[in-house]
Design an enzyme around this catalytic site. Sequence first.
Site, PDB file in Angstrom:
ATOM      1  N   LYS A  74       0.870  -1.183   0.000  1.00 58.01           N
ATOM      2  CA  LYS A  74       0.000   0.000   0.000  1.00 58.01           C
ATOM      3  C   LYS A  74       0.900   1.224   0.000  1.00 58.01           C
ATOM      4  O   LYS A  74       1.791   1.356   0.841  1.00 58.01           O
ATOM      5  CB  LYS A  74      -0.869  -0.036   1.250  1.00 58.01           C
ATOM      6  CG  LYS A  74      -1.651   1.227   1.505  1.00 58.01           C
ATOM      7  CD  LYS A  74      -2.603   0.995   2.645  1.00 58.01           C
ATOM      8  CE  LYS A  74      -3.175   2.275   3.180  1.00 58.01           C
ATOM      9  NZ  LYS A  74      -4.219   2.052   4.160  1.00 58.01           N
TER      10      LYS A  74
HETATM   11  C1  R5P Z   1      -2.633   3.273   7.968  1.00 57.09           C
HETATM   12  O1  R5P Z   1      -1.888   3.657   8.731  1.00 57.09           O
HETATM   13  C2  R5P Z   1      -3.841   2.553   8.320  1.00 57.09           C
HETATM   14  O2  R5P Z   1      -3.939   1.350   7.629  1.00 57.09           O
HETATM   15  C3  R5P Z   1      -4.983   3.412   8.063  1.00 57.09           C
HETATM   16  O3  R5P Z   1      -6.057   3.026   8.778  1.00 57.09           O
HETATM   17  C4  R5P Z   1      -5.376   3.496   6.627  1.00 57.09           C
HETATM   18  O4  R5P Z   1      -4.239   3.648   5.812  1.00 57.09           O
HETATM   19  C5  R5P Z   1      -6.139   4.688   6.450  1.00 57.09           C
HETATM   20  O5  R5P Z   1      -6.769   4.835   5.266  1.00 57.09           O
HETATM   21  P1  R5P Z   1      -7.046   6.323   4.832  1.00 57.09           P
HETATM   22  O6  R5P Z   1      -5.731   7.050   4.863  1.00 57.09           O
HETATM   23  O7  R5P Z   1      -7.580   6.216   3.433  1.00 57.09           O
HETATM   24  O8  R5P Z   1      -8.031   6.926   5.767  1.00 57.09           O
END
Ligand code: R5P
Length: 296
Positions: free
Chosen positions: A203
Amino acid sequence: MPDIEGMKEAKRYYLDIPPRSEPFFLKGSQHLDWGMQNRLSRIFRPETGRTVMLAIDHGYFQGPTTGLERIDVTILPLLPYADTLMLTRGILRSQIPPTFTKGIVLRASGGPSILKELSNEQIAVDIEDAIRLDASALAVQVFIGGEYETQSIHNMTRLVDLGTRYGIPILAVTAVGKDMARDARYFRLACRICAELGAQYIKSYYIPEGFETVVASCPVPIVMAGGKKIPELDALTMAYNAVTQGAAGVDMGRNIFQSDAPVAMIQAVSKVVHELMKPKEAFDLYQTLRHEQPEA
Ligand code: R5P
């Protein structure tokens, strides 16, 4: 005793039809074992090779995040439109109906809260519990350049070893410190290290300059991280740019569940990811759906 005399003899071996041998649809995943490919097929849609992962694991370090205070009220209505759910085992067991049969990506690292040094994580799930929960993958933060860089990489390699033993893919989440440059050079470095050390997919954040080079130099699929909430059209544009530049989908949280209309937004994101719908058209769809489908 089987009646050998009476057995039907007219067998068809289809000698004129070559045996089927189809390549697995995901980059860099050809030589993985059946179980791992099967789990990856629960995360990524085989028809498009991409995924809409809905990330709701934020509570593992920041508690009840805006939009996630009541998972049962705000997130369950999104499940029909997500390909995969990324979350902690606590939320999975307490909030998600076991009738949910799509991909589950289980948060497998943790430790520090937002009050402490975030890179100081440890492995936070036993592989047996991941198997018990039938996880499709395990997610681990990797803090390249962070204070506890080596420890976070060790968390990942340990999980890769355990995942390989049981057929569970590992998602390496590139975690960038606040004071670090978010540019192509950094993400090429971070993604490549994670892939070299065995993560089955990565990711990473979208960057306007050079994202294709991050994808090109990473031998396994990259999913785009969502990041902090931005206007819906901008988030759809970012997702479009990422998938047309080679991302195998998105792992998006706040830009969906903090949207004014999360149910409409996740459907628009899905159109972008799977059908490469243009951002403006997807935004129009979002506007239409939000008026047709009142949110909770
Ligand atoms: C990353 O640190 C965690 O997996 C987060 O919960 C996730 O990346 C968050 O997704 P977003 O940035 O799209 O809210």
